[in-house]
Design an enzyme around this catalytic site. Sequence first.
Site, PDB file in Angstrom:
ATOM      1  CD1 TRP A   1     -25.422  59.033  -6.810  1.00  0.00           C
ATOM      2  CD2 TRP A   1     -24.802  61.048  -7.863  1.00  0.00           C
ATOM      3  NE1 TRP A   1     -25.566  58.882  -8.196  1.00  0.00           N
ATOM      4  CE2 TRP A   1     -25.281  60.176  -8.727  1.00  0.00           C
ATOM      5  CE3 TRP A   1     -24.504  62.350  -8.087  1.00  0.00           C
ATOM      6  CZ2 TRP A   1     -25.126  60.395 -10.149  1.00  0.00           C
ATOM      7  CZ3 TRP A   1     -24.281  62.723  -9.434  1.00  0.00           C
ATOM      8  CH2 TRP A   1     -24.404  61.790 -10.460  1.00  0.00           C
ATOM      9  CG  ASP A   2     -20.781  63.773  -0.416  1.00  0.00           C
ATOM     10  OD1 ASP A   2     -20.186  63.140   0.434  1.00  0.00           O
ATOM     11  OD2 ASP A   2     -20.149  65.069  -0.572  1.00  0.00           O
ATOM     12  CG  MET A   3     -26.455  59.739  -1.522  1.00  0.00           C
ATOM     13  SD  MET A   3     -27.096  61.406  -1.731  1.00  0.00           S
ATOM     14  CE  MET A   3     -28.669  60.874  -1.140  1.00  0.00           C
TER      15      MET A   3
END
Length: 168
Positions: free
Chosen positions: A141-143
């Site tokens: 989730w591109d955290m």
Amino acid sequence: GDAMDVEGQPRVVLHTPGYIYNDMVIIGARVNEDTPGAVRAFDVRTGERKWIFHTLPRPGDAGSETWPEGYLEKTGGASDWSGLSIDTERGIVYSSTETAGPDFYGGDRWGENLFANSLIALDANTGERLWHFQFVHHDLWDMDNPAPPTLLTVMHEGRLRDIVAQGT
């Protein structure tokens, strides 16, 4: 090699100027999703690279076992694009890293993906890893860690303690 990707965008970008420590400039950088990240130190007088820590570990390096075979051909990122912090009294560089590429697909990069999405403490003189904490294993989730680590002094159980904190 060519410093631009196919769309003409730079493969490596400095978002922060880096830090001077013991006659070295220490930098992290944003990289494209197909370019492996690293933290580097250069001699301020000669430009010679003094050390490098691969935030996307090379085969055989600590953390490489958390990646699939051939991962360096399929992925990149895990860079320190948001900036470093340095504890000059203790000689520690704190690096916070982003997701490994591609940001929203992990099918070609199974495993925990060290040192993506991590806070990493490095010896500022040698680049050796002292410790790390990975916030997200196998991020989908591109955290990214969106800010440099923060060095603080806090009161804990009646004593002042120096700590590092990471905004997420």
